[in-house]
Design a protein around this motif. Structure first.
Motif, PDB file in Angstrom:
ATOM      1  N   SER A  84       0.840  -1.201   0.000  1.00  0.00           N
ATOM      2  CA  SER A  84       0.000   0.000   0.000  1.00  0.00           C
ATOM      3  C   SER A  84       0.873   1.249   0.000  1.00  0.00           C
ATOM      4  O   SER A  84       1.961   1.263   0.589  1.00  0.00           O
ATOM      5  CB  SER A  84      -0.914   0.025   1.234  1.00  0.00           C
ATOM      6  OG  SER A  84      -1.813  -1.067   1.231  1.00  0.00           O
ATOM      7  N   GLY A 108      -0.271   8.831   3.581  1.00  0.00           N
ATOM      8  CA  GLY A 108      -1.608   8.257   3.509  1.00  0.00           C
ATOM      9  C   GLY A 108      -2.403   8.746   2.316  1.00  0.00           C
ATOM     10  O   GLY A 108      -3.543   8.347   2.112  1.00  0.00           O
ATOM     11  N   THR A 109      -1.832   9.618   1.506  1.00  0.00           N
ATOM     12  CA  THR A 109      -2.490  10.110   0.296  1.00  0.00           C
ATOM     13  C   THR A 109      -1.465  10.240  -0.816  1.00  0.00           C
ATOM     14  O   THR A 109      -0.313  10.614  -0.563  1.00  0.00           O
ATOM     15  CB  THR A 109      -3.178  11.466   0.526  1.00  0.00           C
ATOM     16  OG1 THR A 109      -3.714  11.963  -0.723  1.00  0.00           O
ATOM     17  CG2 THR A 109      -2.217  12.505   1.083  1.00  0.00           C
ATOM     18  N   LEU A 143      -3.256  11.975   5.720  1.00  0.00           N
ATOM     19  CA  LEU A 143      -4.611  11.430   5.647  1.00  0.00           C
ATOM     20  C   LEU A 143      -4.634  10.088   6.361  1.00  0.00           C
ATOM     21  O   LEU A 143      -3.810   9.210   6.085  1.00  0.00           O
ATOM     22  CB  LEU A 143      -5.043  11.244   4.186  1.00  0.00           C
ATOM     23  CG  LEU A 143      -6.366  10.505   3.956  1.00  0.00           C
ATOM     24  CD1 LEU A 143      -7.540  11.319   4.508  1.00  0.00           C
ATOM     25  CD2 LEU A 143      -6.572  10.215   2.478  1.00  0.00           C
ATOM     26  N   PHE A 144      -5.596   9.928   7.291  1.00  0.00           N
ATOM     27  CA  PHE A 144      -5.774   8.642   7.960  1.00  0.00           C
ATOM     28  C   PHE A 144      -7.220   8.238   7.784  1.00  0.00           C
ATOM     29  O   PHE A 144      -8.130   8.954   8.175  1.00  0.00           O
ATOM     30  CB  PHE A 144      -5.417   8.738   9.449  1.00  0.00           C
ATOM     31  CG  PHE A 144      -5.446   7.410  10.148  1.00  0.00           C
ATOM     32  CD1 PHE A 144      -4.359   6.553  10.087  1.00  0.00           C
ATOM     33  CD2 PHE A 144      -6.569   6.996  10.845  1.00  0.00           C
ATOM     34  CE1 PHE A 144      -4.375   5.316  10.716  1.00  0.00           C
ATOM     35  CE2 PHE A 144      -6.610   5.756  11.479  1.00  0.00           C
ATOM     36  CZ  PHE A 144      -5.504   4.918  11.413  1.00  0.00           C
ATOM     37  N   ASP A 145      -7.452   7.087   7.161  1.00  0.00           N
ATOM     38  CA  ASP A 145      -8.800   6.622   6.849  1.00  0.00           C
ATOM     39  C   ASP A 145      -8.978   5.234   7.453  1.00  0.00           C
ATOM     40  O   ASP A 145      -8.651   4.227   6.837  1.00  0.00           O
ATOM     41  CB  ASP A 145      -9.002   6.594   5.337  1.00  0.00           C
ATOM     42  CG  ASP A 145     -10.443   6.314   4.946  1.00  0.00           C
ATOM     43  OD1 ASP A 145     -11.293   6.200   5.855  1.00  0.00           O
ATOM     44  OD2 ASP A 145     -10.733   6.201   3.742  1.00  0.00           O
ATOM     45  N   SER A 146      -9.483   5.177   8.680  1.00  0.00           N
ATOM     46  CA  SER A 146      -9.622   3.904   9.384  1.00  0.00           C
ATOM     47  C   SER A 146     -10.604   4.074  10.523  1.00  0.00           C
ATOM     48  O   SER A 146     -10.916   5.181  10.947  1.00  0.00           O
ATOM     49  CB  SER A 146      -8.257   3.442   9.922  1.00  0.00           C
ATOM     50  OG  SER A 146      -8.411   2.311  10.755  1.00  0.00           O
ATOM     51  N   SER A 147     -11.102   2.953  11.049  1.00  0.00           N
ATOM     52  CA  SER A 147     -12.007   3.009  12.199  1.00  0.00           C
ATOM     53  C   SER A 147     -11.250   3.282  13.493  1.00  0.00           C
ATOM     54  O   SER A 147     -11.845   3.651  14.509  1.00  0.00           O
ATOM     55  CB  SER A 147     -12.770   1.684  12.332  1.00  0.00           C
ATOM     56  OG  SER A 147     -11.860   0.604  12.491  1.00  0.00           O
ATOM     57  N   SER A 204      -8.524   5.333  15.998  1.00  0.00           N
ATOM     58  CA  SER A 204      -8.348   6.761  16.272  1.00  0.00           C
ATOM     59  C   SER A 204      -6.957   7.011  16.855  1.00  0.00           C
ATOM     60  O   SER A 204      -6.805   7.233  18.053  1.00  0.00           O
ATOM     61  CB  SER A 204      -9.423   7.259  17.240  1.00  0.00           C
ATOM     62  OG  SER A 204     -10.706   7.104  16.697  1.00  0.00           O
ATOM     63  N   ASN A 213     -16.610  18.204   8.770  1.00  0.00           N
ATOM     64  CA  ASN A 213     -17.341  17.911   7.541  1.00  0.00           C
ATOM     65  C   ASN A 213     -18.844  18.026   7.775  1.00  0.00           C
ATOM     66  O   ASN A 213     -19.372  17.480   8.753  1.00  0.00           O
ATOM     67  CB  ASN A 213     -16.998  16.505   7.042  1.00  0.00           C
ATOM     68  CG  ASN A 213     -17.399  16.297   5.601  1.00  0.00           C
ATOM     69  OD1 ASN A 213     -18.576  16.266   5.276  1.00  0.00           O
ATOM     70  ND2 ASN A 213     -16.415  16.149   4.724  1.00  0.00           N
TER      71      ASN A 213
END
Length: 199
Positions: free
Chosen positions: A51, A65-66, A76-80, A82, A130
């Protein structure tokens, strides 16, 4: 793009080139040291576990992360989960630890800096939430220039009816605190409706 001196590894598919060099591109400010990078209009990417993890685009912006950084450093952090996005730890023996983060601002450019002007943001933190469509500026803590090498702290928030953030509290260059006024006239200046409860 310049020529490469002392190439150790050079990989090319005919249009793109990746290299690991002892030295830098000729004509650079410093030709010493070890360089890793691309010699064409191609971003440099670092992978782990199949990745993308880190991307340096062709303008020098870094994405973690991007693969499409929208700022000089874009995380960028995209996960469940924290996690802490940013953390510093400072150990110092024999003196007081200092874990501060320094922000410096100047007008002009690096070779010819110029004095900041009153109202310029010297440093601070912006927070965006957002709304289901886009990210909206909701609250900020800013250090702004006040002229003559002085500054003030501004605390801004946004209510549902506000079209933009509004300064709610200011600590001016003399240490006066204003709630409501942007120019507090006393050590503690509150304007508008207020309630005090001494119980």
């Amino acid at each position: 793009k310049g020529t490469v001196n002392n190439t150790l590894i050079n990989i090319s598919d005919g249009s793109r080139m990746f290299g690991f060099y002892m030295g830098r591109l000729s004509g650079a400010a410093n030709d010493n040291g070890v360089s890793l990078g691309t010699n064409t209009e191609t971003p440099l990417r670092i992978y782990t576990n199949n990745s993308d993890r880190v991307t340096i685009d062709t303008s020098g912006s870094v994405g973690i992360g991007t693969t499409n950084p929208g700022a000089t450093l874009d995380v960028l952090f995209d996960s469940s989960a924290s996690p802490n996005i940013f953390r510093t730890t400072n150990y110092r023996s024999g003196s007081s630890p200092n874990g501060a983060m320094t922000m410096r601002t100047s007008r002009g450019n690096a070779s010819s800096p110029a004095t900041v002007q009153s109202g310029d943001v010297i440093g601070g933190f912006y927070s965006y939430g957002n709304n289901g469509t886009t990210f909206v500026d909701t609250a900020n803590v800013l250090s702004r220039a006040a002229g003559g090498n002085s500054s003030y702290l501004s605390f801004e928030t946004k209510s549902v009816s506000d079209s933009d953030v509004v300064e709610r509290v200011r600590i001016d260059q003399s240490g006066n605190v204003g709630i409501g006024p942007t120019g507090p006239g006393a050590r503690f200046d509150v304007r508008g409706e207020s309630t005090a409860d001494g119980t």
